[in-house]
Motif scaffolding. Structure first.
Motif, short mmCIF file in Angstrom:
data_model
loop_
_atom_site.label_atom_id
_atom_site.label_comp_id
_atom_site.label_asym_id
_atom_site.label_seq_id
_atom_site.Cartn_x
_atom_site.Cartn_y
_atom_site.Cartn_z
N ALA A 1 0.79 -1.13 -0.12
CA ALA A 1 -0.14 0.31 -0.13
C ALA A 1 0.72 1.10 -0.15
CB ALA A 1 -0.86 0.52 0.56
N GLY A 2 0.06 2.20 -0.45
CA GLY A 2 0.96 3.78 -0.51
C GLY A 2 1.94 3.98 -1.31
N HIS A 3 2.35 2.74 -2.50
CA HIS A 3 3.44 2.84 -3.76
C HIS A 3 2.89 2.18 -4.58
CE1 HIS A 3 5.89 4.09 -0.36
NE2 HIS A 3 5.68 2.71 0.61
N PRO A 4 3.15 2.97 -5.93
CA PRO A 4 2.61 1.96 -7.56
C PRO A 4 2.97 1.12 -7.62
CG PRO A 4 3.68 4.48 -7.51
CD PRO A 4 3.95 4.15 -6.75
N THR A 5 2.98 -0.48 -8.22
CA THR A 5 3.38 -1.37 -8.47
C THR A 5 4.74 -1.45 -9.01
OG1 THR A 5 2.46 -1.88 -9.68
CG2 THR A 5 0.99 -2.73 -8.05
N ASP A 6 5.31 -2.56 -8.91
CA ASP A 6 6.22 -2.76 -9.88
C ASP A 6 6.19 -3.29 -11.61
OD1 ASP A 6 9.17 -3.57 -11.78
OD2 ASP A 6 9.54 -3.65 -9.33
N GLY A 7 5.71 -2.85 -12.48
CA GLY A 7 5.61 -2.70 -12.91
C GLY A 7 6.30 -4.32 -14.04
N ALA A 8 7.33 -4.69 -13.47
CA ALA A 8 7.65 -6.13 -13.26
C ALA A 8 7.24 -6.88 -13.00
CB ALA A 8 9.18 -6.28 -13.83
N LYS A 9 6.16 -6.65 -11.70
CA LYS A 9 5.79 -7.99 -10.63
C LYS A 9 4.56 -8.13 -10.12
CE LYS A 9 10.48 -7.18 -8.77
NZ LYS A 9 11.42 -6.93 -7.05
N SER A 10 3.60 -6.69 -10.77
CA SER A 10 2.50 -6.73 -9.85
C SER A 10 1.40 -5.97 -10.13
CB SER A 10 2.14 -6.78 -8.54
OG SER A 10 2.70 -5.58 -7.61
N PHE A 11 0.40 -6.23 -9.80
CA PHE A 11 -0.72 -5.07 -10.25
C PHE A 11 -2.02 -5.99 -9.89
CE2 PHE A 11 -0.82 -8.13 -13.99
CZ PHE A 11 -2.49 -8.52 -14.03
N TRP A 12 -3.13 -5.30 -9.25
CA TRP A 12 -4.84 -6.23 -9.07
C TRP A 12 -5.20 -4.21 -8.65
CZ3 TRP A 12 -6.27 -4.53 -3.93
CH2 TRP A 12 -6.12 -4.04 -3.01
N SER A 13 -6.91 -5.09 -8.70
CA SER A 13 -7.76 -3.74 -9.33
C SER A 13 -9.08 -5.00 -7.66
CB SER A 13 -8.20 -3.87 -10.93
OG SER A 13 -8.92 -2.88 -10.78
N GLY A 14 -9.38 -4.36 -7.37
CA GLY A 14 -10.39 -4.47 -7.43
C GLY A 14 -12.14 -3.90 -7.58
N ILE A 15 -13.61 -4.53 -6.94
CA ILE A 15 -14.67 -3.76 -7.57
C ILE A 15 -15.19 -3.78 -6.10
CG2 ILE A 15 -17.06 -4.17 -8.57
CD1 ILE A 15 -14.46 -4.06 -10.27
N GLU A 16 -15.43 -2.59 -5.11
CA GLU A 16 -15.38 -2.73 -4.10
C GLU A 16 -16.99 -1.58 -3.59
OE1 GLU A 16 -13.06 -0.99 -1.28
OE2 GLU A 16 -11.06 -2.28 -2.22
N PRO A 17 -17.80 -1.65 -2.66
CA PRO A 17 -18.66 -1.25 -2.50
C PRO A 17 -18.04 0.05 -0.80
CG PRO A 17 -19.06 -2.98 -0.79
CD PRO A 17 -17.47 -2.92 -1.82
N PHE A 18 -18.26 0.71 -1.48
CA PHE A 18 -17.45 2.33 -0.93
C PHE A 18 -17.59 3.09 0.01
CE2 PHE A 18 -14.27 1.99 -4.27
CZ PHE A 18 -13.27 2.67 -4.40
N GLY A 19 -16.84 2.71 1.17
CA GLY A 19 -17.89 3.62 2.94
C GLY A 19 -18.89 3.75 3.08
N SER A 20 -18.88 4.93 3.71
CA SER A 20 -20.34 4.63 3.92
C SER A 20 -21.54 5.45 2.59
CB SER A 20 -20.21 5.88 4.84
OG SER A 20 -20.27 7.39 4.11
N SER A 21 -20.88 5.58 1.55
CA SER A 21 -21.75 6.01 0.27
C SER A 21 -22.31 4.31 -0.47
CB SER A 21 -21.16 6.75 -0.05
OG SER A 21 -19.38 6.19 -1.10
N TRP A 22 -21.54 3.87 0.01
CA TRP A 22 -22.89 2.27 -0.43
C TRP A 22 -22.50 2.10 -1.70
CZ3 TRP A 22 -22.13 -2.27 0.97
CH2 TRP A 22 -22.05 -2.42 3.06
N VAL A 23 -21.11 2.61 -3.08
CA VAL A 23 -21.55 2.80 -4.28
C VAL A 23 -20.33 1.94 -4.46
CG1 VAL A 23 -22.64 5.07 -4.45
CG2 VAL A 23 -20.17 4.60 -4.60
N TRP A 24 -21.15 1.09 -5.97
CA TRP A 24 -19.75 0.79 -6.71
C TRP A 24 -18.55 1.20 -6.81
CZ3 TRP A 24 -19.18 -4.37 -5.03
CH2 TRP A 24 -20.83 -5.17 -5.21
N ASP A 25 -17.42 0.68 -6.94
CA ASP A 25 -16.19 1.67 -7.82
C ASP A 25 -15.03 0.34 -8.20
OD1 ASP A 25 -15.09 3.60 -9.33
OD2 ASP A 25 -16.02 5.27 -8.23
N TYR A 26 -13.89 0.81 -8.79
CA TYR A 26 -12.85 0.52 -8.59
C TYR A 26 -12.14 0.85 -7.80
CZ TYR A 26 -13.92 -0.58 -13.99
OH TYR A 26 -14.74 -0.46 -14.69
N TYR A 27 -11.01 -0.06 -7.25
CA TYR A 27 -10.06 0.25 -6.03
C TYR A 27 -9.12 -0.26 -7.24
CZ TYR A 27 -7.70 1.49 -2.55
OH TYR A 27 -6.59 2.07 -1.02
N THR A 28 -7.61 0.26 -7.40
CA THR A 28 -7.42 -0.27 -8.77
C THR A 28 -5.64 0.20 -8.60
OG1 THR A 28 -8.55 -0.09 -10.46
CG2 THR A 28 -6.86 -0.08 -10.95
#
Length: 364
Positions: free
Chosen positions: A180-207
């Motif tokens: 967390a808190g750092h860009p990934t190393d493009g040779a090593k990793s990436f990821w993307s989740g679909i999350e129900p954001f916080g108290s607003s409860w709306v769908w969005d990516y977390y990438t």
């Protein structure tokens, strides 16, 4: 990294079996399309070949019966195993076992009789994680779709982080591994989740990827978001079909993509040149123009810029800088740093991972 700790961004830490994971915060992008006979682009952003398919795999397998035999399907989890122990043997990292149980509650049209409940009452929350094996005997693919059915308890508390999540690690790891808190190393990793954001409860990516945007005060990178639609509400108390797609880029290009469907409706699709929108630090808002702001890593400070009305074309995703990095894992989890007593309860069912669009359950 060692094996005992999993933290999530600036808001907490989480103890989990066999993993050290550091994670994020949230949001995503909008695409205008409508589902007709399958789905086709109307007056909206470009729909690339990655998502422009006439119908989903599930249409050929009512109730998902036999879908695991389709050559395009990578992995299926219907939670119909004889025991939790048998279920857990199918996944490589299992956390919060005490919060996992079978439930006699399934989506309409499902052939099964059970789903999996993840019920957090203390600790960080349950999780299931596994790698995606390819026909050559290795792990990973250049394009992956994952469909999940999820249901949130009507009294479900706010969720810090949530997986329905796809990603890749090189080398492929049998446990989640993000920083967390750092860009990934493009040779090593990436990821993307679909999350129900916080108290607003709306769908969005977390990438997270190697060219993700940062935010003040020091340019830290938390999960970037791209939809920014307050109307895309998460409906508690009913089964929801969530499907995501990641299309990897050529290593020297930014032609990677991702997309999101809710209940079979394409609500977001991002790629090089589409949609148009505006960056505000780590959040991209489709359809918005005017003055934006970004964190300059070179200057170590924010810088402002302007784009035309309606926004500037999205840059696309450089998910990787080497061909060897693939989409090679799927991850289901709930997480919170809140104290004991904050209850989160979610059901999962009918998970299908494939190389083409899957779509909602087809009725028998």
């Amino acid at each position: 990294m060692t094996v005992r700790e999993m933290g999530f961004g600036r808001r907490g830490r989480l103890a989990v079996e066999r993993v050290i994971v550091k994670t994020l915060r949230s949001p995503c992008v909008v695409v205008l399309a409508f589902r007709l006979i399958g789905w086709a682009a109307l007056d909206g952003p470009e729909v690339s070949a990655a998502v422009n398919q006439a119908e989903g795999i599930a249409t050929k397998y009512p109730g998902d019966v036999g879908i695991a035999r389709d050559p395009r399907v990578i992995f299926v989890e219907d939670f119909e195993e004889a025991s939790l122990e048998a279920l857990w043997r199918r996944w490589e990292t299992v956390g919060g076992r005490e919060g996992q149980s079978f439930a006699e509650d399934v989506p309409s049209g499902s052939h099964g009789k059970r789903s999996l409940a993840m019920d957090r009452q203390s600790g960080s929350g349950p999780q299931l994680y596994r790698r995606l094996k390819n026909p050559a005997g290795g792990y990973g693919f250049d394009r992956v779709f994952a469909r999940y059915y999820v249901k949130f308890d009507p009294n479900c508390g706010e969720i810090h982080h949530f997986g329905t999540c796809l990603g890749g690690n090189q080398p492929p790891t049998a446990w989640p591994s993000v920083n967390a808190g750092h860009p990934t190393d493009g040779a090593k990793s990436f990821w993307s989740g679909i999350e129900p954001f916080g108290s607003s409860w709306v769908w969005d990516y977390y990438t997270y990827w190697c060219e993700m945007r940062g935010s003040p005060p020091r340019g830290q990178t938390w999960g970037n978001s791209f939809i920014r639609d307050p109307q895309l509400k998460v409906e508690k108390g009913r089964w929801i079909c969530v499907e995501q797609m990641i299309q990897l880029n050529d290593p020297n290009d930014t032609n990677g993509e991702q997309a999101l469907w809710i209940d079979g409706r394409l609500v977001s699709h991002l790629g090089r040149g589409f949609p148009k929108g505006l960056w505000t630090y780590d959040k991209f808002t489709p359809g918005k123009g005017g003055e934006g702001i970004r964190w300059s890593r070179e200057k170590g400070e924010p810088e402002r810029f302007r784009v035309p009305d309606g926004g500037a074309p999205f840059e696309g995703f450089r998910w990787r800088t080497v061909q060897e990095l693939k989409v090679n894992y799927v991850w289901l989890y709930i997480y919170t740093a809140k104290p004991a007593g904050h209850r989160i309860k979610v059901w999962f069912d009918d998970v299908v991972v494939a190389t083409e669009y899957i779509g909602p359950l087809a009725k028998p």
